[in-house]
Every structure is written in structure tokens, then in C-alpha cells.
Design a protein around this motif. Structure first.
Motif, PDB file in Angstrom:
ATOM      1  N   MET A 132       0.737  -1.123   0.102  1.00 15.77           N
ATOM      2  CA  MET A 132      -0.073   0.068  -0.017  1.00 15.77           C
ATOM      3  C   MET A 132       0.827   1.224   0.164  1.00 15.77           C
ATOM      4  SD  MET A 132      -2.859   1.394   2.662  1.00 15.77           S
ATOM      5  CE  MET A 132      -1.688   1.644   3.894  1.00 15.77           C
ATOM      6  N   ASP A 133       0.634   2.175  -1.041  1.00 13.29           N
ATOM      7  CA  ASP A 133       1.522   3.364  -0.851  1.00 13.29           C
ATOM      8  C   ASP A 133       0.377   4.449  -0.917  1.00 13.29           C
ATOM      9  OD1 ASP A 133       3.908   1.870  -1.641  1.00 13.29           O
ATOM     10  OD2 ASP A 133       3.617   2.063  -3.747  1.00 13.29           O
ATOM     11  N   TYR A 134       0.756   5.298   0.085  1.00  8.41           N
ATOM     12  CA  TYR A 134      -0.059   6.787   0.155  1.00  8.41           C
ATOM     13  C   TYR A 134       0.618   7.861  -0.231  1.00  8.41           C
ATOM     14  CZ  TYR A 134      -2.078  10.709   2.589  1.00  8.41           C
ATOM     15  OH  TYR A 134      -2.697  11.862   2.823  1.00  8.41           O
ATOM     16  N   ILE A 135       0.266   8.705  -1.375  1.00  2.00           N
ATOM     17  CA  ILE A 135       0.773   9.613  -1.905  1.00  2.00           C
ATOM     18  C   ILE A 135       0.061  11.080  -1.531  1.00  2.00           C
ATOM     19  CG2 ILE A 135       1.562  10.794  -4.118  1.00  2.00           C
ATOM     20  CD1 ILE A 135       1.392   7.605  -5.399  1.00  2.00           C
ATOM     21  N   PRO A 136       0.615  11.790  -0.652  1.00  2.00           N
ATOM     22  CA  PRO A 136      -0.192  13.113  -0.244  1.00  2.00           C
ATOM     23  C   PRO A 136      -0.369  14.216  -1.335  1.00  2.00           C
ATOM     24  CG  PRO A 136       2.123  13.023   0.514  1.00  2.00           C
ATOM     25  CD  PRO A 136       2.047  11.526  -0.091  1.00  2.00           C
ATOM     26  N   SER A 137       0.687  14.264  -2.244  1.00  2.00           N
ATOM     27  CA  SER A 137       0.447  15.286  -3.265  1.00  2.00           C
ATOM     28  C   SER A 137       0.799  14.571  -4.723  1.00  2.00           C
ATOM     29  CB  SER A 137       1.508  16.441  -3.020  1.00  2.00           C
ATOM     30  OG  SER A 137       1.000  16.901  -1.698  1.00  2.00           O
ATOM     31  N   PRO A 138      -0.174  14.243  -5.265  1.00  2.00           N
ATOM     32  CA  PRO A 138       0.127  13.275  -6.561  1.00  2.00           C
ATOM     33  C   PRO A 138       0.535  14.125  -7.745  1.00  2.00           C
ATOM     34  CG  PRO A 138      -2.210  13.173  -5.970  1.00  2.00           C
ATOM     35  CD  PRO A 138      -1.499  13.727  -4.788  1.00  2.00           C
ATOM     36  N   GLN A 139       1.143  13.685  -8.679  1.00  2.00           N
ATOM     37  CA  GLN A 139       1.197  14.336  -9.881  1.00  2.00           C
ATOM     38  C   GLN A 139       0.326  14.461 -10.768  1.00  2.00           C
ATOM     39  OE1 GLN A 139       3.724  16.158 -11.334  1.00  2.00           O
ATOM     40  NE2 GLN A 139       2.841  16.036 -13.462  1.00  2.00           N
ATOM     41  N   SER A 140      -0.699  13.565 -10.627  1.00  2.00           N
ATOM     42  CA  SER A 140      -1.971  13.473 -11.471  1.00  2.00           C
ATOM     43  C   SER A 140      -2.731  14.580 -11.379  1.00  2.00           C
ATOM     44  CB  SER A 140      -2.581  12.129 -11.493  1.00  2.00           C
ATOM     45  OG  SER A 140      -2.838  11.654 -10.298  1.00  2.00           O
ATOM     46  N   ASP A 141      -3.582  15.074 -12.054  1.00  2.00           N
ATOM     47  CA  ASP A 141      -4.560  16.161 -12.075  1.00  2.00           C
ATOM     48  C   ASP A 141      -5.887  15.608 -10.921  1.00  2.00           C
ATOM     49  OD1 ASP A 141      -5.610  18.613 -11.748  1.00  2.00           O
ATOM     50  OD2 ASP A 141      -6.247  18.766 -13.935  1.00  2.00           O
ATOM     51  N   VAL A 142      -5.658  15.364  -9.727  1.00  2.00           N
ATOM     52  CA  VAL A 142      -6.785  14.992  -8.912  1.00  2.00           C
ATOM     53  C   VAL A 142      -6.570  15.807  -7.598  1.00  2.00           C
ATOM     54  CG1 VAL A 142      -7.145  12.704  -9.971  1.00  2.00           C
ATOM     55  CG2 VAL A 142      -5.445  13.088  -7.755  1.00  2.00           C
ATOM     56  N   ASP A 143      -7.768  15.883  -6.987  1.00  2.00           N
ATOM     57  CA  ASP A 143      -7.907  16.703  -5.538  1.00  2.00           C
ATOM     58  C   ASP A 143      -7.450  15.614  -4.530  1.00  2.00           C
ATOM     59  OD1 ASP A 143      -8.573  18.981  -6.875  1.00  2.00           O
ATOM     60  OD2 ASP A 143     -10.885  18.217  -6.548  1.00  2.00           O
ATOM     61  N   GLY A 144      -6.926  16.159  -3.636  1.00  2.00           N
ATOM     62  CA  GLY A 144      -6.511  15.363  -2.518  1.00  2.00           C
ATOM     63  C   GLY A 144      -5.364  14.521  -2.546  1.00  2.00           C
ATOM     64  N   SER A 145      -5.149  13.362  -1.891  1.00  2.00           N
ATOM     65  CA  SER A 145      -4.261  12.157  -1.825  1.00  2.00           C
ATOM     66  C   SER A 145      -4.506  11.220  -2.734  1.00  2.00           C
ATOM     67  CB  SER A 145      -3.720  11.935  -0.649  1.00  2.00           C
ATOM     68  OG  SER A 145      -4.916  11.168   0.047  1.00  2.00           O
ATOM     69  N   ASN A 146      -3.569  10.143  -3.044  1.00  2.00           N
ATOM     70  CA  ASN A 146      -3.872   8.890  -3.706  1.00  2.00           C
ATOM     71  C   ASN A 146      -3.195   7.732  -2.963  1.00  2.00           C
ATOM     72  OD1 ASN A 146      -4.811   9.904  -6.059  1.00  2.00           O
ATOM     73  ND2 ASN A 146      -2.771   9.923  -7.376  1.00  2.00           N
ATOM     74  N   THR A 147      -4.077   6.553  -3.067  1.00  2.00           N
ATOM     75  CA  THR A 147      -3.579   5.539  -2.346  1.00  2.00           C
ATOM     76  C   THR A 147      -3.571   4.409  -3.331  1.00  2.00           C
ATOM     77  OG1 THR A 147      -4.757   6.167  -0.145  1.00  2.00           O
ATOM     78  CG2 THR A 147      -3.949   3.851  -0.294  1.00  2.00           C
ATOM     79  N   MET A 148      -2.395   3.784  -3.632  1.00  2.00           N
ATOM     80  CA  MET A 148      -2.048   2.450  -4.629  1.00  2.00           C
ATOM     81  C   MET A 148      -1.836   1.529  -3.849  1.00  2.00           C
ATOM     82  SD  MET A 148      -1.772   4.201  -7.300  1.00  2.00           S
ATOM     83  CE  MET A 148      -1.140   5.747  -8.438  1.00  2.00           C
ATOM     84  N   LEU A 149      -2.745   0.263  -4.485  1.00  2.00           N
ATOM     85  CA  LEU A 149      -2.653  -0.933  -3.641  1.00  2.00           C
ATOM     86  C   LEU A 149      -2.035  -2.033  -4.637  1.00  2.00           C
ATOM     87  CD1 LEU A 149      -6.216  -1.152  -1.964  1.00  2.00           C
ATOM     88  CD2 LEU A 149      -4.095  -0.603  -0.857  1.00  2.00           C
ATOM     89  N   GLY A 150      -1.464  -2.702  -4.059  1.00  2.00           N
ATOM     90  CA  GLY A 150      -0.751  -3.900  -5.001  1.00  2.00           C
ATOM     91  C   GLY A 150      -0.603  -5.150  -4.500  1.00  2.00           C
TER      92      GLY A 150
END
Length: 205
Positions: A132-150
Motif C-alpha cells: 500500500m502506497d500513500y501519496i499525499p500530493s500526487p502528480q496527476s490532476d486529482v484533488d487530495g491524495s492517492n492510495t495505490m494498492l498492489g
């Protein structure tokens, strides 16, 4: 991919597969340090106002983690880890300037790992991890943070040492103490007094 990318019309939705590799080093019986990287291809929506519905995007995550290895029996171990991640994003040639600006680039985050290792022989072992990766300020143009599951699975080789030796060192050691009770010793008999010499009888006249 959580809500990291716009994929309403893309050919691939949410999940995709990829490949990668990792290297690690055991600096004690239970603790190790690992560096891994992978490439995962997916698609995002095409440029707005065009007939292109899907554009290729490659997600390249890299992780540096500290791991704790705990024994399960003689040949297996469970793994827990945490660390930092660095992510790169690349779009295909069909992407226009807007999509390149939106998706191409890099970002950082933190993450965790839980896994299982099964030793096959002295060198090789199978391993399965959930990440699980938590990205507080993602490069992609989305609001808020991202969470990547693998979910990742692979074959591991222990170089410079045997797999079974590593797992044996991880396994808990149990020691037993044997107490020996000495056999009772019978006391030696007391020495007999020396024989008395006969005394002459008095003569009465």
C-alpha cells in the motif's frame, strides 16, 4: 490505482499488471533492507475534444523499505515492512500537451508491506507481498491524495548465503537444561579402635 487517473473511456480500467525486481540485504537475523522497482502499463482518457478515447500511461514505482522477518516453522517466514516510495509517470506518443502536463512527472509518498516467504531449497524461495502506497500530493490532476494498492509475487534467490541458513537464523531457538542429581554416597564406616593389650592380673597372697 484508486482515483489517480481519469479512466472513464480508457481501454484499461483501474487495475493492470506489470513486472519488476528487487534487491535486499539482511543486516541482522530478522531485519533487512530492500529496494524495488516495477513498471505497470495502463491507459487514461484521451485528450479532451478529440476522437482519441484512450492514451497509454506507464506507472513506475520505486520503494525503499525496512523489513522485519518472523519465522513460521522451519522453511517459511512472514514479513512486515514500511518505507518511502518514489513514482514516475510516462504517457504514450498519442498524449497531447495537456495530458503530458497532467500525468508526466513524479511524486513521493510512504507505504507499507505485508508478505510471506516459502523456502524451496538452499537458495530459492517463493514470495508473495501485499503493498500500500500513500501519496499525499500526487502528480496527476486529482484533488487530495492517492492510495495505490498492489499485489506482487516472485521468486527470490539468496546470494552469498543459503536460504535455509537465513530462515534458520530467523527461527526462534529453544534451549533445554538438564540437571543431574548426584547419586547418594554412603558414609564410610568409622575406624575400629586398636585392640587393647591384655593387662596382668594382680596376685593376692
Amino acid at each position: 490505482y484508486d482515483q489517480s487517473f481519469d479512466q472513464s473511456t480508457a481501454n484499461k480500467r483501474k487495475n493492470s499488471c506489470g513486472g519488476g525486481a528487487l534487491v535486499g540485504y539482511f543486516f541482522s537475523d530478522r531485519f533487512s533492507l530492500e529496494l524495488d522497482g516495477s513498471g505497470n502499463a495502463t491507459d487514461v482518457d484521451g485528450p479532451p475534444g478529440t476522437s482519441i478515447e484512450s492514451v497509454g500511461l506507464v506507472y513506475l514505482p520505486f520503494h525503499l523499505r525496512a523489513l522485519y522477518n518472523g519465522a513460521i516453522g522451519e522453511t517459511s517466514s512472514w514479513i512486515l515492512g514500511a518505507g518511502l516510495n518514489y513514482n514516475r509517470y510516462r504517457t504514450s506518443s498519442a498524449a497531447d500537451a495537456y495530458l503530458k502536463k497532467t500525468y508526466e512527472g513524479s511524486d513521493f509518498g510512504v507505504g507499507a508491506l505485508a508478505g510471506f516467504r516459502l523456502g524451496l531449497n538452499d537458495v530459492w524461495s517463493l514470495r508473495v507481498d501485499g503493498t500500500m502506497d500513500y501519496i499525499p500530493s500526487p502528480q496527476s490532476d486529482v484533488d487530495g491524495s492517492n492510495t495505490m494498492l498492489g499485489l506482487q509475487a516472485g521468486l527470490s534467490a539468496f546470494l552469498g548465503g543459503k536460504c535455509t541458513d537465513k530462515l534458520d537464523s530467523i527461527a526462534p531457538l529453544f534451549s533445554t537444561t538438564t540437571t543431574t542429581t548426584p547419586a547418594p554416597v554412603e558414609p564410610s564406616p568409622a575406624p575400629l579402635p586398636p585392640p587393647r593389650e591384655p593387662q596382668p592380673s594382680p596376685i593376692v597372697t
